[in-house]
Design an enzyme around this catalytic site. Structure first.
Site, PDB file in Angstrom:
ATOM      1  NE  ARG A 175       1.196  14.782  -8.378  1.00 54.34           N
ATOM      2  CZ  ARG A 175       1.431  15.850  -7.045  1.00 54.34           C
ATOM      3  NH1 ARG A 175       1.001  16.824  -6.981  1.00 54.34           N
ATOM      4  NH2 ARG A 175       3.337  15.529  -6.977  1.00 54.34           N
ATOM      5  CB  SER A 225       6.593  11.697 -11.255  1.00 56.79           C
ATOM      6  OG  SER A 225       7.825  12.482 -10.716  1.00 56.79           O
ATOM      7  CD  GLU A 295       2.254  12.450 -10.667  1.00 54.26           C
ATOM      8  OE1 GLU A 295       2.462  13.866 -11.134  1.00 54.26           O
ATOM      9  OE2 GLU A 295       2.202  11.886  -9.336  1.00 54.26           O
TER      10      GLU A 295
END
Length: 302
Positions: A175, A225, A295
């Site tokens: 990420r 998510s 996230e």
């Protein structure tokens, strides 16, 4: 203030500027206060013009794509918001390479690759948002991620200067990319794929799409998510084992279908989501000794 901004930026784009635009209209969470001013440039020329005007005026700029991984705070965003989701949507295929404008929806990019008989993007068929945002975050699913297929990236800085990055120069990590570190704006991406059997590619995409429908809460607004995957664990599993499925704060709730998702039940505020995230972090750490980190990107005025 917003009216003055509109006059100042009106010569930078031919599309109408939006004043006090509710950000809940531009995020998959359907949450967020107003942006002082929003521009939706048609191409990178207008984008550069807007950036230069903002620098000259000393106006802060926030860049968003299709808003699929964003939580905008309830007070909204000050200055100029530039939405790229509706621009830079060109697609050029050549052999086993395809170049996408950063505004191309990721699902559409995966389908175009399949139409070309090229394999490698199947994992992306169910990921919402634009391909530019996916590369920015190195998005992934079902064992694949953007780092696996990106060959090169074209980006500009806040002053309109253009840069090019090879896959190695992107510094892909979980990420993370160099684009985040340098605060750049992706304008196009070239992916390197492999020739494959069209039937097998279609079957894999259908399998991934079916899994997503079965496992994810697609009936309610969310930002995907909510938490990053902690090393050696799965965030959703930890949250479920802590007994938090269905836990809610105001209009925000941990999905009963997949504990890794926070959903908006209809009237959630950003403050509801932020408090829920905090509660989950504390309760999971108390039970498992594992720290969870968001996230989802959290932006806007505190």
């Amino acid at each position: 203030m917003a009216g003055n901004l509109e006059k100042f930026f009106s010569g930078c784009t031919k599309r109408p500027l939006l004043i006090k635009e509710p950000m809940k209209r531009h995020t998959s969470f359907r949450i967020g206060g107003p942006a002082d001013l929003m521009a939706q440039p048609r191409d990178d020329g207008e984008l550069c013009a807007l950036l230069k005007c903002a620098k000259k005026a000393g106006v802060p700029v926030t860049i968003i794509g299709n808003g699929s991984n964003l939580l905008v705070r309830d007070k909204g965003i000050r200055g100029l918001v530039i939405k790229l989701g509706s621009m830079l949507t060109c697609i050029k295929a050549a052999g086993d390479r395809i170049t996408f404008g950063s505004g191309v929806p990721l699902a559409l990019a995966a389908k175009r690759a399949a139409e070309e008989g090229l394999s490698g993007l199947e994992f992306a068929v169910g990921i919402p948002g634009s391909i530019g945002g996916a590369v920015y975050m190195n998005a992934g699913a079902y064992g694949g991620e953007m780092a696996d297929v990106v060959e090169s990236v074209r980006a500009i800085d806040r002053e309109g200067n253009v840069s090019g990055f090879s896959a190695d120069e992107m510094d892909f990590a979980y990420r993370k990319t160099v684009i985040q570190e340098k605060d750049l704006i992706i304008t196009s991406i070239t992916v390197a794929l492999k020739e494959g059997d069209s039937g097998e590619i279609a079957a894999r995409m259908e399998d991934f799409s079916s899994r997503r429908i079965i496992k994810q809460p697609l009936d309610l607004p969310s930002a995907g998510s909510t938490f990053k995957r902690p090393e050696g664990h799965f965030a959703g599993t930890l949250i479920e084992e802590t007994g938090l499925k269905g836990y809610r704060v105001g209009g925000a709730k941990i999905s009963e279908k997949h504990a890794g998702f926070v959903v908006n039940t209809g009237d959630a505020t950003a403050e509801d989501v932020l408090q829920l995230i905090k509660d989950v972090q504390e309760k999971v750490f108390e039970k498992h000794g594992v720290r969870l980190y968001p996230e989802v990107l959290i932006i806007g005025e505190k």
